[in-house]
Enzyme design. Structure first.
Site, short mmCIF file in Angstrom:
data_model
loop_
_atom_site.label_atom_id
_atom_site.label_comp_id
_atom_site.label_asym_id
_atom_site.label_seq_id
_atom_site.Cartn_x
_atom_site.Cartn_y
_atom_site.Cartn_z
N SER A 1 6.01 -10.51 -3.96
CA SER A 1 5.45 -10.81 -5.28
C SER A 1 5.69 -9.60 -6.18
CB SER A 1 3.95 -11.09 -5.14
OG SER A 1 3.37 -11.28 -6.40
N LYS B 1 8.65 -13.90 -5.96
CA LYS B 1 7.65 -14.46 -6.88
C LYS B 1 7.52 -13.53 -8.05
CE LYS B 1 2.73 -14.63 -6.39
NZ LYS B 1 1.61 -15.04 -5.52
N LYS C 1 5.47 -12.72 -11.67
CA LYS C 1 4.28 -13.00 -12.47
C LYS C 1 4.73 -13.36 -13.88
CE LYS C 1 1.09 -11.98 -9.39
NZ LYS C 1 0.02 -12.89 -8.94
N ASP D 1 4.16 -17.15 -10.90
CA ASP D 1 2.71 -17.21 -10.72
C ASP D 1 2.04 -16.80 -12.02
OD1 ASP D 1 0.08 -17.16 -9.88
OD2 ASP D 1 0.36 -15.64 -8.33
N GLU E 1 2.88 -21.34 -9.62
CA GLU E 1 1.58 -21.10 -8.98
C GLU E 1 0.47 -20.98 -10.01
OE1 GLU E 1 1.86 -18.05 -6.00
OE2 GLU E 1 -0.29 -17.63 -6.04
N ASP F 1 -3.53 -21.62 -5.96
CA ASP F 1 -4.04 -20.39 -5.34
C ASP F 1 -5.56 -20.36 -5.60
OD1 ASP F 1 -4.77 -17.75 -4.77
OD2 ASP F 1 -3.17 -16.79 -5.89
N LYS G 1 -4.69 -18.04 1.37
CA LYS G 1 -5.14 -16.66 1.59
C LYS G 1 -6.40 -16.72 2.42
CE LYS G 1 -3.43 -14.93 -2.84
NZ LYS G 1 -3.79 -14.22 -4.09
N GLY H 1 -1.06 -13.00 -0.44
CA GLY H 1 -1.55 -11.64 -0.20
C GLY H 1 -2.52 -11.20 -1.27
O1 OSB Z 1 -2.09 -14.38 -7.40
O2 OSB Z 1 -1.20 -14.19 -5.47
C1 OSB Z 1 -1.80 -13.70 -6.43
C2 OSB Z 1 -2.15 -9.95 -5.96
C3 OSB Z 1 -3.47 -9.80 -6.28
C4 OSB Z 1 -4.22 -10.89 -6.65
C5 OSB Z 1 -3.63 -12.13 -6.73
C6 OSB Z 1 -2.30 -12.30 -6.39
C7 OSB Z 1 -1.54 -11.18 -6.02
C8 OSB Z 1 -0.13 -11.23 -5.70
C9 OSB Z 1 0.45 -10.17 -4.77
O3 OSB Z 1 0.62 -12.04 -6.17
C10 OSB Z 1 0.21 -10.46 -3.35
C11 OSB Z 1 0.58 -9.34 -2.41
O4 OSB Z 1 1.73 -8.90 -2.43
O5 OSB Z 1 -0.29 -8.90 -1.64
MG MG Z 2 -1.48 -16.34 -7.18
#
Ligand code: OSB
Ligand code: MG
Length: 370
Positions: free
Chosen positions: A137, A163, A165, A190, A215, A240, A264, A292
């Site tokens: 991500s 992924k 953002k 996402d 997402e 999510d 998660k 994560g």
């Molecule tokens: O939306 O999946 C998410 C990190 C923190 C809070 C929410 C998210 C995320 C990530 C990174 O997308 C996930 C990771 O690499 O641990």
């Molecule tokens: Mg997410």
């Protein structure tokens, strides 16, 4: 049978190597509560509370989890005899929601349970894969050069999917640039709930870029509007934030709110609930992958074990230690080789706790005993 005789909460304060920015803000300092559970026969299990300092993701924070753990969950299980981690469901039944607090303890009990059996956590969960596929991500970056460098670096390490953002104003422009430069890579977006149905035009335009999925485009607690949106898009919606239990997953699937679930462990209240969600996804033909929380090696170890199950059918947000930390509290490092991570086969979570590192990051400790 395990008698839980002691629980220690290690409040740790760490710093991500690189600030991670999403539609809500930037995370660099990262607090956790590491749970150490001890049994009468001298075993130690480890869990991790992955809540953030602020409730921007879901409603829990490290502070709310501290309260729920200390004042409610720990008193409920300290001194108890536990045969199987699923039994925590009945101890925790009087507690509404607070999934990350519950998951933190439950993770330590699963580690103990596997260690007691002399089996890896993956093994006791039913995970068969010797290796799991890793995705990464990538947060929002200051400029295109930084974004492209992060993508190039991830591709060089073999990550199986990327992924990105997005947020309003950094969506079509960002994805179209990425698609122009990388026409074929497996990429998804996402939004961390940054859009509403009023943004339908933008979301329809995003539908043209062959994303693997989008997402959580809409509100963090919504199922209904995601169902309306999914009808309008060919791109799969992945939920999510909206999925905090197996029941939420059932409702989302039946309503048609998503075709993919980001699972998660912390967000859904633990591994036992995660197994229910995996079973449901398998039965209903819904894609699922493990997400994560920018977490330490402890929580990632639990996630790797979960991702070794066949029902998890897509690469998750499980990246290498070096993607997050200069120094982690577990050893060995999580290594991504050709886009894959070896599922540990040692008993329990399969990683050792580096006590020196844990101490170095600990700002406060609280101990509870039977
Ligand atoms: O939306 O999946 C998410 C990190 C923190 C809070 C929410 C998210 C995320 C990530 C990174 O997308 C996930 C990771 O690499 O641990
Ligand atoms: Mg997410």
């Amino acid at each position: 049978m395990m008698k839980i005789t002691g629980i220690t909460l290690h409040y740790v304060q760490m710093k991500l190597k690189n600030a991670f920015t999403n539609s809500f803000g930037t995370v660099q300092d990262r607090s956790f509560i590491i749970i150490e559970a001890n049994t009468k026969d001298g075993m130690t299990g480890w869990g991790e509370c992955v809540a953030f300092d602020q409730p921007w993701y879901t409603e829990e924070t490290i502070q709310t989890c501290s309260h729920i753990l200390k004042d409610i969950l720990i008193p409920a299980i300290i001194g108890q005899h536990i045969n199987h981690p699923d039994e925590l469901v009945s101890f925790f039944a009087p507690v509404r929601r607070n999934p990350m607090a519950k998951s933190a303890i439950e993770g330590a009990i699963w580690d103990l349970y596997a260690k007691k059996k002399g089996l890896s956590l993956a093994n006791v969960l039913g995970g068969k894969r010797k290796q799991i596929e890793a995705g990464i991500s990538i947060g929002l970056k200051k400029n295109d050069e930084e974004l492209f460098a992060a993508i190039d670096n991830s591709l060089a390490q073999g990550y199986k999917r990327i992924k990105l953002k997005i947020k309003p104003g950094l969506d079509i422009s960002l994805i179209s640039k990425v698609r122009r430069r990388y026409p074929r890579i497996p990429v998804m977006a996402d939004a961390n709930s940054a859009y509403t149905l009023a943004d339908m035009d933008t979301l329809r335009e995003l539908d043209q870029y062959g994303l693997m999925m989008i997402e959580q485009p809409l509100a963090y607690n919504d199922l209904y509007e995601h169902a309306l949106l999914q009808k309008e898009l060919k791109t799969k919606i992945c939920l999510d934030e909206s999925i905090q239990s197996a029941h939420d997953a059932l409702q989302a699937i039946r309503l048609g709110s998503c075709r993919v679930i980001n699972l998660k462990i912390g967000r859904v209240g633990g591994l036992s609930e995660s197994l229910k969600i995996l079973k449901l996804c398998e039965e209903e033909g819904i894609d699922v992958w493990c997400g994560g929380m920018l977490e330490t090696g402890i929580s990632r170890a639990h996630t790797i074990a979960l991702a070794s199950m066949n029902a998890v059918n897509l690469p998750g947000d499980i990246s290498s230690t070096q993607n997050y930390w200069n120094r982690d509290i577990t050893a060995p490092e999580v290594v991504v080789l050709n886009g894959c991570i070896d599922t540990p086969d040692k008993p329990g979570i399969g990683f050792e706790i580096n006590r020196d590192a844990l101490e170095a990051f600990t700002v406060r400790k609280e101990h509870f005993h039977a």
